[in-house]
Motif scaffolding. Structure first.
Motif, PDB file in Angstrom:
ATOM      1  N   GLU A   1      23.986   2.780  -3.178  1.00 17.49           N
ATOM      2  CA  GLU A   1      25.008   2.510  -4.191  1.00 17.49           C
ATOM      3  C   GLU A   1      24.524   2.862  -5.595  1.00 17.49           C
ATOM      4  O   GLU A   1      25.286   3.360  -6.422  1.00 17.49           O
ATOM      5  N   GLN A   2      23.246   2.594  -5.856  1.00 19.72           N
ATOM      6  CA  GLN A   2      22.674   2.849  -7.186  1.00 19.72           C
ATOM      7  C   GLN A   2      21.330   3.570  -7.031  1.00 19.72           C
ATOM      8  O   GLN A   2      20.264   2.981  -7.243  1.00 19.72           O
ATOM      9  N   PRO A   3      21.363   4.827  -6.647  1.00 18.11           N
ATOM     10  CA  PRO A   3      20.124   5.564  -6.373  1.00 18.11           C
ATOM     11  C   PRO A   3      19.201   5.672  -7.588  1.00 18.11           C
ATOM     12  O   PRO A   3      17.988   5.794  -7.424  1.00 18.11           O
ATOM     13  N   ALA A   4      19.744   5.618  -8.784  1.00 17.19           N
ATOM     14  CA  ALA A   4      18.908   5.726  -9.980  1.00 17.19           C
ATOM     15  C   ALA A   4      17.949   4.548 -10.116  1.00 17.19           C
ATOM     16  O   ALA A   4      16.905   4.651 -10.772  1.00 17.19           O
ATOM     17  N   ASP A   5      18.293   3.429  -9.485  1.00 18.04           N
ATOM     18  CA  ASP A   5      17.453   2.230  -9.558  1.00 18.04           C
ATOM     19  C   ASP A   5      16.655   2.007  -8.272  1.00 18.04           C
ATOM     20  O   ASP A   5      16.232   0.876  -7.985  1.00 18.04           O
ATOM     21  N   SER A   6      16.437   3.059  -7.495  1.00 21.03           N
ATOM     22  CA  SER A   6      15.750   2.920  -6.207  1.00 21.03           C
ATOM     23  C   SER A   6      14.376   2.276  -6.357  1.00 21.03           C
ATOM     24  O   SER A   6      13.945   1.493  -5.502  1.00 21.03           O
ATOM     25  N   TYR A   7      13.670   2.627  -7.434  1.00 19.25           N
ATOM     26  CA  TYR A   7      12.348   2.046  -7.664  1.00 19.25           C
ATOM     27  C   TYR A   7      12.427   0.513  -7.663  1.00 19.25           C
ATOM     28  O   TYR A   7      11.635  -0.169  -6.998  1.00 19.25           O
ATOM     29  N   THR A   8      13.401  -0.002  -8.403  1.00 16.43           N
ATOM     30  CA  THR A   8      13.562  -1.457  -8.478  1.00 16.43           C
ATOM     31  C   THR A   8      13.902  -2.046  -7.134  1.00 16.43           C
ATOM     32  O   THR A   8      13.341  -3.063  -6.719  1.00 16.43           O
ATOM     33  N   TRP A   9      14.836  -1.416  -6.413  1.00 16.75           N
ATOM     34  CA  TRP A   9      15.268  -1.962  -5.120  1.00 16.75           C
ATOM     35  C   TRP A   9      14.134  -1.930  -4.108  1.00 16.75           C
ATOM     36  O   TRP A   9      13.983  -2.862  -3.303  1.00 16.75           O
ATOM     37  N   HIS A  10      13.346  -0.865  -4.106  1.00 11.59           N
ATOM     38  CA  HIS A  10      12.243  -0.768  -3.148  1.00 11.59           C
ATOM     39  C   HIS A  10      11.200  -1.861  -3.381  1.00 11.59           C
ATOM     40  O   HIS A  10      10.732  -2.498  -2.425  1.00 11.59           O
ATOM     41  N   TRP A  11      10.856  -2.088  -4.639  1.00  9.83           N
ATOM     42  CA  TRP A  11       9.857  -3.115  -4.924  1.00  9.83           C
ATOM     43  C   TRP A  11      10.414  -4.515  -4.703  1.00  9.83           C
ATOM     44  O   TRP A  11       9.688  -5.418  -4.260  1.00  9.83           O
TER      45      TRP A  11
ATOM     46  N   ILE B   1      19.245  -5.597   3.147  1.00  6.20           N
ATOM     47  CA  ILE B   1      20.376  -5.120   2.342  1.00  6.20           C
ATOM     48  C   ILE B   1      19.890  -4.432   1.073  1.00  6.20           C
ATOM     49  O   ILE B   1      20.372  -3.357   0.694  1.00  6.20           O
ATOM     50  N   VAL B   2      18.913  -5.056   0.415  1.00  6.28           N
ATOM     51  CA  VAL B   2      18.390  -4.498  -0.835  1.00  6.28           C
ATOM     52  C   VAL B   2      17.761  -3.128  -0.586  1.00  6.28           C
ATOM     53  O   VAL B   2      17.979  -2.186  -1.357  1.00  6.28           O
TER      54      VAL B   2
ATOM     55  N   LEU C   1       0.830  -1.205   0.000  1.00  3.65           N
ATOM     56  CA  LEU C   1       0.000   0.000   0.000  1.00  3.65           C
ATOM     57  C   LEU C   1       0.865   1.256   0.000  1.00  3.65           C
ATOM     58  O   LEU C   1       0.575   2.236  -0.683  1.00  3.65           O
ATOM     59  N   TRP C   2       1.927   1.201   0.779  1.00  2.00           N
ATOM     60  CA  TRP C   2       2.826   2.346   0.882  1.00  2.00           C
ATOM     61  C   TRP C   2       3.516   2.615  -0.459  1.00  2.00           C
ATOM     62  O   TRP C   2       3.581   3.760  -0.921  1.00  2.00           O
ATOM     63  N   LEU C   3       4.036   1.568  -1.088  1.00  2.00           N
ATOM     64  CA  LEU C   3       4.749   1.760  -2.351  1.00  2.00           C
ATOM     65  C   LEU C   3       3.808   2.196  -3.470  1.00  2.00           C
ATOM     66  O   LEU C   3       4.196   2.985  -4.335  1.00  2.00           O
TER      67      LEU C   3
END
Length: 403
Positions: free
Chosen positions: A362-372, A354-355, A38-40
């Motif tokens: 380390e890779q802030p541009a891919d934060s969307y991917t890491w969060h999901w 960790i993710v 819900l948050w994401l």
């Protein structure tokens, strides 16, 4: 003395309401699986969120997420554990039946009234939430005072503190003071670190030594007093900042080192073949790692706040999942070490920590991917608990005893 575990007593209470761990552990896991997606959705895809408009008009997303993880998910586990453990500590009957249903209802109504798409006043969910915490604190206080168990009075005191902090958090929401709310979330992280430090220091070495048939090492008194004191200091400093930068770094570093010393004395490397042991040690390990990492980045508030997730997922959620898996088996008359295989769930939470924390740095541009990805791992872990333990928690004990 009252025998609270008499197998001759026929308990007609619905199984799910026979002891606090049953409803609270199950609801905590279910809420964990619901709240994060819900948050994401609200953060990344508000157009798809079921609460896209009316819900977020009164409840700020940046407030709701940490509040529901700390006061929703974590407090449900804490309440279920303490209300159940206090029965064993004091030999007094635990809360059950209608009384337990009322306390659970207060918790649930706080979650629900925050989500309803109506223009409800903030004091309504605040009242339910604080009443829930106060009810648990009062119950613990009464039974511990009855048997003069002063050693465990720290737990109701901490719950009274949590109720006050929670009330303050609702005040920040009503007054749109998000700066203070950030301080509150940090304070509650330290609150949880404190309670995990105290309880972990008791149960992890005991469980480990008992299962491995090793001699339990006696705690080093000055370390056992100093470590929680430093965390309490950080809790106060979060609400009323007074520590200069150097002092803060020293406090975090010393606390992290002392936590590592404590953990090293509990035979962590001997637990690798027993998931319900190594999961406790692994979850606890994230605590000193978090402390030391925050000390290293103490001059960067943004990174420091990011690192709170290392503790929140790795330690808070990791220890919670391990404990609720263990307690749910033991208190339903099952063999603790012959239950469902939860090793994949424990590993998923560790990877999620960790993710969610390290990879976005380390890779802030891919934060969307890491969060999901972290959310998927998180939901997978708690989904496994719901899948395996719903029937266990909803059925009477195997040995016919109450509870």
């Amino acid at each position: 003395m009252l025998n609270i575990d008499d197998p001759k007593v026929i308990d007609r209470t619905p199984a799910l309401l026979r002891l606090a761990f049953r409803p609270f552990f199950l609801l905590a896991a279910v809420w964990a699986c619901i709240a994060i997606p819900l948050w994401l959705l609200a953060w990344y895809h508000p157009e798809f969120s079921p609460f896209a408009q009316k819900f977020w008009s009164n409840v700020v997303p940046l407030w709701w997420h940490p509040h529901e993880m700390l006061f929703g998910f974590a407090m449900a586990v804490v309440a279920g554990f303490l209300l159940t453990a206090s029965q064993n500590w004091t030999n007094q009957p635990g809360i059950k039946g209608g009384q337990l249903g009322l306390v659970v209802g207060l918790w649930a109504m706080a979650r629900l009234t925050l989500m309803l798409p109506w223009d409800l006043p903030i004091w309504l969910p605040a009242s339910f939430d604080c009443a829930f915490l106060l009810a648990v604190a009062v119950k613990l206080t009464v039974v511990m005072l009855k048997v003069r168990q002063w050693r465990n009075m720290v737990f109701p005191v901490l719950l009274f503190v949590a109720a006050a902090i929670n009330l303050l958090s609702y005040w920040t929401l009503a007054n749109h003071n998000l700066s203070l709310s950030l301080q509150i979330w940090q304070a509650m992280i330290w609150w949880l670190a404190l309670i995990i430090t105290v309880m972990g220091g008791r149960v992890i070495p005991f469980f480990t030594a008992a299962r491995l048939k090793l001699t339990k090492r006696e705690p080093i008194t000055w370390i056992e007093w100093t470590t929680p004191s430093l965390l309490a200091l950080m809790l106060v400093n979060s609400l009323v900042p007074f520590l200069p930068y150097v002092a803060k770094v020293i406090v975090l570093t010393v606390a992290g080192v002392l936590q590592l010393v404590r953990l090293a004395r509990w035979y962590p490397l001997k637990t690798v073949k027993i998931p319900l042991l190594w999961s406790l040690h692994l979850g606890y390990l994230f605590l000193p790692i978090s402390l030391l990492a925050m000390a290293y980045y103490a001059n960067n508030p943004l990174l420091e706040r990011q690192l709170l997730h290392l503790f929140a997922i790795g330690t808070m959620a990791g220890v919670c999942l391990s404990m609720i898996s263990r307690v749910s088996l033991g208190h339903t008359g099952r063999n603790i070490y012959q239950g469902p295989n939860m090793a994949p769930a424990f590993l998923m939470l560790a990877v999620a920590a960790i993710v969610r924390t390290i990879l976005p740095l380390e890779q802030p541009a891919d934060s969307y991917t890491w969060h999901w990805l972290a959310a998927a791992l998180w939901c997978g872990a708690f989904g496994m608990f719901v899948w395996h333990y719903t029937k266990i928690l909803a059925r009477p004990r195997l040995d016919g005893r109450p509870g």
